[in-house]
Write a protein that holds these residues in place. Structure first.
Motif, PDB file in Angstrom:
ATOM      1  N   SER A 150       0.832  -1.209   0.000  1.00 46.70           N
ATOM      2  CA  SER A 150       0.000   0.000   0.000  1.00 46.70           C
ATOM      3  C   SER A 150       0.858   1.247   0.000  1.00 46.70           C
ATOM      4  N   ASP A 185      -5.886  -0.785  -4.806  1.00 39.72           N
ATOM      5  CA  ASP A 185      -5.350  -1.434  -3.615  1.00 39.72           C
ATOM      6  C   ASP A 185      -6.334  -2.489  -3.122  1.00 39.72           C
ATOM      7  N   GLU A 186      -6.066  -3.724  -3.423  1.00 34.66           N
ATOM      8  CA  GLU A 186      -6.927  -4.852  -3.041  1.00 34.66           C
ATOM      9  C   GLU A 186      -8.403  -4.530  -3.255  1.00 34.66           C
TER      10      GLU A 186
HETATM   11 MG   LIG Z   1      -2.235  -2.678   2.172  1.00 32.01          MG
END
Ligand SMILES: [Mg+2]
Ligand SMILES: Nc1ncnc2c1ncn2[C@@H]1O[C@H](COP(=O)(O)OP(=O)(O)OP(=O)(O)O)[C@@H](O)[C@H]1O
Lengths: 282, 266
Positions: free
Chosen positions: A65, A180-181
């Protein structure tokens, strides 16, 4: 300090391919040490070519991240620098240099209907309604939610909300898409469906995409290149190129090559998670 | 079409109504059986008769009280919202001023009402000021809380898009604060009425008021207990109607998205 990149023929291949196209993002010895002293990223060098689908994968807390936020210009590197289209961050947002970030959560405004939510970035940029509305309905159509444009977020399922969030990113017509995911909270079936849609969008729109995931299958299915990170401090452990015909579909998922990639990536991930892979011995 | 008994709205109206009818019946029968004198504890029928007989004067008093209540409520909403906006502009302002808002809240209105009534010459105005002071705090605290309770994900999305302060306020903070604001309205509307009546009591003892509280005081002096109860009844009905209006307003504004106002289907 940096783990040396393995000198297998894959890397020569990457170097050749990346040289084919101009870079969208160059991470130049960028390092991140947080105010509390956490060394989230050791100096990282990474060039992301235009049109690439690059996935960051690695153990939890390895700095995925953080690296993505550096690339998004959401945080500043402690040392080193990041270039966007060979220039500084000043040109991010100019024509042909748009950047969009999709969070892990849909982060929609609960009081606004789907179309208003998707129009938000355009409203914030003072795009007039006449120009914004066609782009909004186009983006909603692309994620297959045209029938739900007048719905409120609470009337949608988790996967649909995530699609709204992606439509909101697409409405700005980005060139660089950072995620991000985004599908981390969804069940595997929905995730596969959204992956199929995403790879189609990426292919049609020639988007440069940087994607973070914990799923090996998702990484192999989507990416043209996978960067495996190791933790303490975060750094690039190994890089895998997935050179497969595009756009990919279920046939790729069912292929033996897909299984082979997954097996290898899973071994790498296990190695990256070993304490011995750690660079910093206290 | 659902059967009437299972309909949510029907039950919500009919059930309390039934309880009320039973209570009134017990009250009426109890008074009759025990032959309790009217000047001690009047029967519902006595109160109703008094309500009809004193209708015009009670209605005039009601209008006066209602006017003060609504004026105070409006003033509290405007002032409270403005103060809340000021508070969220900077922590420093909030930290230095919030204790005084609390001070305002904990000071009993009966204690300062005489002072205000002496200081402000106009009776109407002084009563409105008292009631405003009572109704102000819930608006301030709820709206401040609401304006501060921004979804952190959305907040960083706005920051990422370089949204101006004004746009963030209008598109993110204000809509997000609405549920809290309406919660404040509900509490505050009742408090405005209580504040108005209490202030009237204080002023009424000085013979300078003519609202419902004055009716109660006056009826007490004349031992006209049914009239006292009739006035009390009007105050209660007004309070309930005010609360109902606020509930309706909040439903109207939030029904589409906020959990608190979602119907049974959600
Ligand atoms: Mg992360
Ligand atoms: N704002 C911050 N301040 C201090 N330390 C931080 C901050 N953000 C992240 N870190 C630390 O930096 C490291 C990397 O965090 P990061 O969120 O980038 O990991 P990640 O790879 O995304 O993990 P995950 O897979 O769990 O999401 C962690 O050790 C984390 O504790």
């Amino acid at each position: 300090m940096n783990a040396p990149l393995p000198s297998d023929p894959l890397d020569a291949h990457i170097a050749r391919r990346a040289a084919d196209r101009p870079p969208a993002v160059e991470v130049l010895s960028a390092e991140k040490i947080f105010a509390n002293g956490t060394r989230a990223l050791a100096p990282i060098d990474l060039t992301i070519a235009e049109g690439e689908f690059l996935t960051l994968i690695g153990p939890s807390g390895c700095g995925k991240s953080t690296l993505l936020k550096l690339i998004a210009n959401l945080i500043q590197p402690s040392d080193g620098r990041i270039l966007w289209w060979r220039g500084d961050s000043g040109q991010v947002g100019q024509d042909g240099r748009g950047l969009a970030f999709v969070f892990q959560e849909p982060t929609l405004m609960p009081w606004a209907r789907v179309d208003t939510n998707v129009r938000l970035p355009l409203d914030l940029a003072d795009v007039p309604r006449g120009k914004a509305d066609p782009r909004v309905s186009d983006a909603i159509a692309r994620v297959g939610l045209s029938a739900f444009a007048r719905h409120y977020p609470r009337q949608l399922s988790g996967g649909m909300k995530m699609r709204v969030s992606i439509a909101r990113a697409l409405a700005t017509d980005p060139n660089l898409l950072l995620m991000d995911e985004p599908f981390g909270a969804l069940d595997e079936f929905t995730r596969n469906k959204l992956d199929d849609d995403l790879i189609k969008l990426w292919w049609e729109r020639k988007l440069t995409t940087v994607f973070v995931t914990h799923s090996i299958y998702e990484a192999v299915f989507l990416s043209t290149r996978i960067v495996v990170l190791a933790a303490n401090p975060g750094r690039i452990f190994r890089t895998m190129t997935i050179d497969e015909p595009q756009p990919r579909g279920q046939d790729f998922r069912d292929s033996a090559r897909f299984a082979a990639y997954c097996r290898e990536l899973s071994t790498w991930l296990a190695e990256a998670s070993l304490p011995s892979a750690s660079g910093a011995t206290p | 079409m659902k059967p009437l008994l299972q309909s949510e709205t029907f039950v919500r109206i009919a059930a309390p109504l039934a309880v009320g009818v039973v209570l009134l019946a017990v009250w009426e029968i109890g008074c009759r059986l025990g032959s309790i004198p009217v000047y001690l504890f009047p029967k519902p029928s006595d109160i109703f008769a008094s309500l009809i007989k004193n209708g015009p004067s009670l209605l005039r008093a009601l209008l006066i009280t209602l006017r003060i209540t609504l004026q105070a409520f409006a003033a509290a909403v405007v002032l409270g919202t403005l103060i809340a906006f000021m508070f969220v502009q900077s922590r420093a302002i909030e930290v230095s001023l919030f204790p005084y808002a609390v001070l305002l809240q904990v000071t009993p209105i009966v204690a300062i009402a005489p002072l205000i009534i002496i200081l402000v010459k106009n009776t109407q105005l002084s009563l409105t000021v008292c009631a405003t002071l009572v109704a102000l705090f819930p608006i301030i605290s709820n709206t401040t809380l609401g304006l501060r309770s921004v979804d952190p994900g959305l907040a960083s999305y706005f920051r990422m898009n370089r949204a101006s302060r004004l746009k963030t306020l209008v598109r993110l903070r204000i809509p997000g604060a609405l549920p809290y604001f309406f919660g404040g309205l509900r509490i505050s509307s009742g408090l405005a009425l209580i504040g108005a009546v209490v202030a009237e009591f204080v002023a009424g003892t000085g013979g300078r008021s003519s609202g419902l509280a004055y009716e109660i005081l006056d009826a007490g002096f004349q031992l006209d207990i049914p009239r006292m109860f009739a006035a009390l009844f009007l105050i209660t009905v007004t309070g309930v109607l005010l609360f109902g209006a606020m509930v309706g307003l909040s439903k109207l504004a939030l029904s589409n998205w906020h959990e608190s106002e979602l119907g049974a289907e959600a």
